[in-house]
Design a protein around this motif. Structure first.
Motif, PDB file in Angstrom:
ATOM      1  N   TYR A  73       0.840  -1.195   0.000  1.00 52.47           N
ATOM      2  CA  TYR A  73       0.000   0.000   0.000  1.00 52.47           C
ATOM      3  C   TYR A  73       0.876   1.246   0.000  1.00 52.47           C
ATOM      4  CZ  TYR A  73      -3.405  -3.403   1.791  1.00 52.47           C
ATOM      5  OH  TYR A  73      -4.213  -4.500   1.968  1.00 52.47           O
ATOM      6  N   TYR A 128      -4.587   9.603   1.181  1.00 52.08           N
ATOM      7  CA  TYR A 128      -5.318   8.492   0.564  1.00 52.08           C
ATOM      8  C   TYR A 128      -4.531   7.195   0.727  1.00 52.08           C
ATOM      9  CZ  TYR A 128      -8.697  11.655  -1.535  1.00 52.08           C
ATOM     10  OH  TYR A 128      -9.709  12.568  -1.722  1.00 52.08           O
ATOM     11  N   TYR A 179      -8.526   2.559  -3.725  1.00 52.36           N
ATOM     12  CA  TYR A 179      -8.032   3.650  -2.894  1.00 52.36           C
ATOM     13  C   TYR A 179      -9.194   4.248  -2.122  1.00 52.36           C
ATOM     14  CZ  TYR A 179     -10.042   6.985  -6.229  1.00 52.36           C
ATOM     15  OH  TYR A 179     -10.909   7.703  -6.999  1.00 52.36           O
ATOM     16  N   VAL A 197      -3.791   3.717  -0.761  1.00 55.17           N
ATOM     17  CA  VAL A 197      -3.859   3.149  -2.104  1.00 55.17           C
ATOM     18  C   VAL A 197      -3.263   1.749  -2.080  1.00 55.17           C
ATOM     19  CG1 VAL A 197      -3.261   3.489  -4.537  1.00 55.17           C
ATOM     20  CG2 VAL A 197      -3.482   5.485  -3.017  1.00 55.17           C
ATOM     21  N   GLU A 198      -3.984   0.787  -2.612  1.00 48.54           N
ATOM     22  CA  GLU A 198      -3.470  -0.587  -2.733  1.00 48.54           C
ATOM     23  C   GLU A 198      -2.731  -0.698  -4.056  1.00 48.54           C
ATOM     24  OE1 GLU A 198      -5.149  -5.162  -2.998  1.00 48.54           O
ATOM     25  OE2 GLU A 198      -6.248  -3.680  -1.785  1.00 48.54           O
ATOM     26  N   LEU A 241      -5.662   8.855  -9.402  1.00 45.24           N
ATOM     27  CA  LEU A 241      -6.148   7.674  -8.682  1.00 45.24           C
ATOM     28  C   LEU A 241      -7.450   7.167  -9.286  1.00 45.24           C
ATOM     29  CD1 LEU A 241      -5.404   8.722  -4.980  1.00 45.24           C
ATOM     30  CD2 LEU A 241      -4.243   6.941  -6.305  1.00 45.24           C
ATOM     31  N   ARG A 249      -7.014   0.428   6.825  1.00 46.08           N
ATOM     32  CA  ARG A 249      -7.554   1.793   6.849  1.00 46.08           C
ATOM     33  C   ARG A 249      -8.132   2.129   8.221  1.00 46.08           C
ATOM     34  NH1 ARG A 249     -12.567   4.270   6.082  1.00 46.08           N
ATOM     35  NH2 ARG A 249     -12.388   6.439   5.338  1.00 46.08           N
TER      36      ARG A 249
END
Length: 424
Positions: free
Chosen positions: A150, A191, A173, A193-194, A166, A234
């Motif tokens: 991530y 943010y 995300y 984000v994977e 994105l 998250r």
């Protein structure tokens, strides 16, 4: 050549040590070189010597230590030129603290260069080869959940543009903000984000100014690896996007800032352990760039380990910021005072670091806080070639009730006067 005696200081790990050493040599430089070599063979790093005198003069100046000093001096000769006295540990290092740091492993990658345009390269790389294993490798057995990679990226570095990138990336995300905060700060939010290795966005993220539309120089954020899953990660990160102070006021905690990541995640403490522990089953791996290297911080602790964990506070964040400021100041002292000094400029970086830390700690114990006062203390020590607290004249100044800056000024005036008289 003749025999010299002196007080020597060395360090090993986080501990500092003192000893008396006798050396059969020609001058102080030879003395320090031979002591450094002898200590290194025993696993210590030498960083400072004071009161290096001919044996007869040293014995007169330190009558309480004369017997031990003479015994050492009698051993040394042309064939056996050095004798080390008993090595004793100085106060200030903590074995328990060192043990508590064992759960955190910090690794540094080989130097790397961000991706360029890669003209004529097929297939194109999406991440520099030196970083691939750290970012996308799978070190665990195949029967365990895979590590997912991530990034926490800061839209405030590229308002409106990052969110558009994105949106078109096909990557998963989501903002770490939610509710009214997200509505108001969507273009300035962090943010999660994977990342996937085959993503074009990943390639742009690791492409530098030599490439096309690269994002590397934007310092967008940090990288994370975990087996916990997107939602669990998250949820965990949202626990510390804000921190409280002792008055229960809330502050945003920008833990995703790349330039400060080494403070927040490279420090083995209760707060860092709390942030890197997602659940009883999952810990977090943090990665950040510093210079031309990638640093990886892994939480190796077992859930059965008896390690205290504490939620981060605003005071903790402020203390780390102060520590960073002090580190910058120490480096300034090293490069402006220690290394240019004709007598002490031969020190290695490690020796100079150990010396400046010891001197600043001494100065702070007498209430010295300003950069002027601290740098003055170091200046006096370098000119004396000994710790000022071991000199009765300077100790009287230090123990007086005067303001610390006034003490520093008096010490400087004294050393200037003494040096002037010596020059005459």
């Amino acid at each position: 050549m003749t025999s010299f005696l002196g007080h020597c200081y060395a360090y090993r790990s986080n501990k500092q040590f003192h000893l008396v050493a006798a050396v059969f040599c020609s001058d102080r430089n030879d003395y320090e070189t031979l002591v450094s070599t002898a200590l290194k063979a025993k696993g210590y790093q030498f960083y400072w010597a004071e009161d290096v005198l001919l044996t007869a003069d040293w014995v007169k100046q330190f009558p309480a230590e004369a017997a031990d000093g003479v015994a050492l001096a009698r051993i040394v000769n042309e064939e056996s030129c050095i004798a080390l006295g008993q090595i004793t540990r100085l106060a200030g290092s903590d074995d328990e603290a060192a043990q508590a740091q064992n759960w955190l492993q910090i690794e540094e990658s080989d130097p790397f260069t961000p991706l360029d345009t890669q003209f004529g390269v097929h297939p194109k790389k999406n991440v520099p080869e030196e970083l691939r294993e750290a970012l996308f490798g799978q070190p665990y057995p195949t029967d365990t959940p895979p590590l997912t990679t991530y990034a926490v990226l800061d839209a405030a570095k590229m308002p409106y543009l990052l969110t558009s990138l994105l949106m078109s990336s096909d990557l998963r995300y989501q903002s770490l903000f939610q509710g009214e905060a997200q509505e108001e700060l969507a273009e300035h939010a962090p943010y999660l984000v994977e990342l996937t290795e085959d993503s074009g966005f990943t390639r742009r993220l690791f492409t530098g100014p030599e490439g096309i539309c690269g994002l590397w120089e934007k310092d967008l954020g940090i990288f994370l690896r975990s087996c916990a899953g997107f939602e669990a990660l998250r949820k965990h990160l949202r626990k510390f996007i804000k921190v409280q102070n002792k008055d229960r006021k809330w502050f945003y905690f920008r833990f995703w800032e790349r330039r400060y990541a080494h403070l927040f995640f490279g420090t083995a403490c209760a707060e860092t352990c709390w942030m890197m522990t997602i659940s009883k089953q999952h810990t977090l791996t943090l990665l950040w760039s510093q210079g031309s290297s990638l640093f990886t911080a892994r939480a190796l602790r077992s859930m059965d380990d008896d390690i205290v964990m504490t939620r981060p506070t605003q005071e903790w964040v402020a203390a780390l910021a102060e520590q960073e400021s002090m580190t910058t100041f120490q480096n300034k002292i090293i490069h402006q005072l220690i290394l240019p000094h004709p007598q002490h400029g031969h020190m290695t970086s490690e020796q100079a670091q150990a010396l400046v830390k010891a001197l600043i700690a001494q100065a702070q114990s007498f209430g010295f806080k300003s950069e002027y006062a601290l740098s003055s203390y170091v200046t006096v020590a370098l000119e004396l070639s000994r710790f000022p607290i071991t000199n009765p004249n300077y100790l009287n100044i230090l123990q007086s009730a005067k303001h610390p800056d006034t003490k520093a000024e008096l010490m400087l005036k004294s050393i200037i006067s003494t040096k002037g008289n010596t020059d005459e």
